[in-house]
Enzyme design. Structure first.
Site, PDB file in Angstrom:
ATOM      1  N   ASP A 133      48.773  33.678  76.880  1.00 18.32           N
ATOM      2  CA  ASP A 133      49.781  34.691  76.586  1.00 18.32           C
ATOM      3  C   ASP A 133      49.358  35.551  75.393  1.00 18.32           C
ATOM      4  O   ASP A 133      48.550  35.134  74.547  1.00 18.32           O
ATOM      5  CB  ASP A 133      51.152  34.056  76.325  1.00 18.32           C
ATOM      6  CG  ASP A 133      51.170  33.094  75.141  1.00 18.32           C
ATOM      7  OD1 ASP A 133      50.154  32.404  74.915  1.00 18.32           O
ATOM      8  OD2 ASP A 133      52.197  33.027  74.437  1.00 18.32           O
ATOM      9  N   GLU A 192      52.127  30.247  73.389  1.00 19.51           N
ATOM     10  CA  GLU A 192      51.821  30.018  71.975  1.00 19.51           C
ATOM     11  C   GLU A 192      52.447  31.102  71.108  1.00 19.51           C
ATOM     12  O   GLU A 192      52.883  30.825  69.990  1.00 19.51           O
ATOM     13  CB  GLU A 192      50.298  30.011  71.774  1.00 19.51           C
ATOM     14  CG  GLU A 192      49.860  29.460  70.404  1.00 19.51           C
ATOM     15  CD  GLU A 192      49.810  30.512  69.324  1.00 19.51           C
ATOM     16  OE1 GLU A 192      49.778  30.133  68.126  1.00 19.51           O
ATOM     17  OE2 GLU A 192      49.809  31.727  69.637  1.00 19.51           O
TER      18      GLU A 192
END
Length: 422
Positions: free
Chosen positions: A91, A156
């Site tokens: 991400d 994250e």
């Protein structure tokens, strides 16, 4: 020359000879949108899954939340040996105002020796290096005296609840050490980090007509001004750094003076609790005395103070003000943590940075937080090393030098050989 040394050199040469394939992989990762929020990792996970399967690796998908997929693959059959985890997140933070970019955030273009796009530094180039190395070891049928697991996580950038913590808590991955390809400087992996204490502070008052203030009502916003003044006193707390981490702090300050020289004025953050009043909201309109006000605060904790001590400090200071308030924790929650520079996983990376670059390398602290804290909470030694142009991280026009991607990939390959053969 030892067989181990010959194998390292063979892998390094292979990466040199096939570097275009590595850069193309990193470029393809950037071209696939994976902003978090919203956090849909379906497309990028599918791409990585197909890439690994083409190399002959077996993969497993784990959906930890809606459309958030963790991808795990393991190579090596000798279970009596050590087990290393390669870890990276797929991400990226949102691109923001597209008009402020000089190029398409999802371009993945290579221009003048730079790879361009959102995630180039944080951390699709590093992730690409791990994936490429993992697949290369599989395609070359390298006999590993232990196991290597690749864990690609989808979450994250918003705190990581559905990535590394989820995998570890559900016992899906395990290992003796871990390497995360988070952005770092060329010669200085991060082997420690400050703790995180994020909280919402809500202060209450009593509404009334604005024309009667301050004689009527109880203004929550002006109360909050007093509260913020007390919260900011966390910076002034005198903290004694434990002797066992003083050397790490000293090296990190040296790094801030000699490497990231623009960070030299900020050396003191390694010894103090930083306090950022990041968001404030309160009141209804100008002629109504506000009955509530809320702030969101980001504190980072050095070694020598823990979360419960911060809670006690805040309670003492705010109670003394005699106002009604409530504190709610959210986001990152951790104490300062580190892995010894002498741990085998740190030695494998640091020694091979020096081997690949012929330059002194040493581990340093980071003043932010990452998934490393979660590995350490599960007693897994970990460090972070990845390609980056640090000024561009989370900003506009994110980019990374191609030569840095290649260098890090060589270190990843050499390190896994040293670590598993030790």
């Amino acid at each position: 020359m030892t067989d181990k040394q010959a194998l390292k050199d063979r892998l390094i040469k292979e990466i040199d000879d096939r570097q275009d394939e590595l850069i193309e992989l990193c470029s393809q990762l950037i071209k696939i949108p994976s902003e978090n929020p919203p956090g849909d990792s379906t497309e990028i996970t599918t791409f990585i899954d197909e890439y690994l399967k083409d190399a002959g690796a077996e993969t497993a998908w784990y959906e930890s939340a809606d459309k958030m997929f963790n991808l795990v693959s393991t190579i090596g059959e000798k279970k009596e040996g050590k087990h290393l985890i390669y870890c990276g997140h797929s991400d990226v933070v949102p691109a923001g105002d597209l008009d402020k970019w000089d190029f398409d955030p999802n371009s993945g273009a290579v221009e003048d020796g730079w790879l361009l796009g959102r995630g180039a530094s944080d951390m699709k180039a590093g992730l690409g290096g791990l994936i490429y190395t993992f697949a290369l070891l599989k395609k070359m049928n390298i006999d590993l005296p232990g196991q290597l697991t690749l864990a690609v996580v989808p979450d994250e950038e918003t705190g990581g609840e559905y990535g590394v913590p989820w995998l570890l808590e559900n016992k899906i991955i395990h290992g003796d050490g871990s390497l995360i390809a988070e952005p770092s400087s060329r010669y200085n992996p991060t082997i420690g980090q400050k703790g995180s204490y994020w909280f919402k502070l809500k202060v209450f008052g009593e509404p009334g007509h604005g024309s009667l203030s301050p004689l009527a009502g109880n203004n929550a916003i002006t109360n909050m001004v007093d509260a913020i003044h007390e919260v900011r006193k966390l910076w002034d707390v005198d903290i004694k750094i434990p002797e066992e981490v003083q050397s790490l702090i000293d090296k990190s300050k040296r790094y801030m003076r000699e490497v990231e020289k623009d960070r030299e004025p900020f050396q003191e953050v390694l010894n103090r609790v930083t306090v950022n009043i990041g968001k404030i909201q309160g009141g209804t309109k100008a002629n109504i005395i506000p009955e509530s006000c809320e702030v969101e605060v980001d504190c980072r904790l050095p070694f020598g103070i823990e979360q419960d001590e911060v809670t006690a400090f805040l309670k003492e200071k705010l109670d003394a003000l005699g106002m009604e308030y409530e504190i709610t924790r959210f986001g990152f929650k951790s104490n300062a943590n580190h892995t010894s520079a002498d741990d085998p996983v740190c030695r494998a990376i640091i020694d091979n940075i020096s081997y690949v670059t012929d330059h002194e390398a040493y581990g340093v602290m980071q003043w932010a937080s990452s998934d490393a804290r979660v590995f350490r909470s599960h007693q897994i030694p970990v460090l972070q090393y990845g390609p980056a142009y640090l000024p561009s991280i989370h900003g506009y026009n994110e980019k990374v030098k191609v030569e840095n991607i290649i260098r890090c990939c060589k270190v990843y390959a050499a390190a896994v050989i040293d670590y598993l053969h030790e």
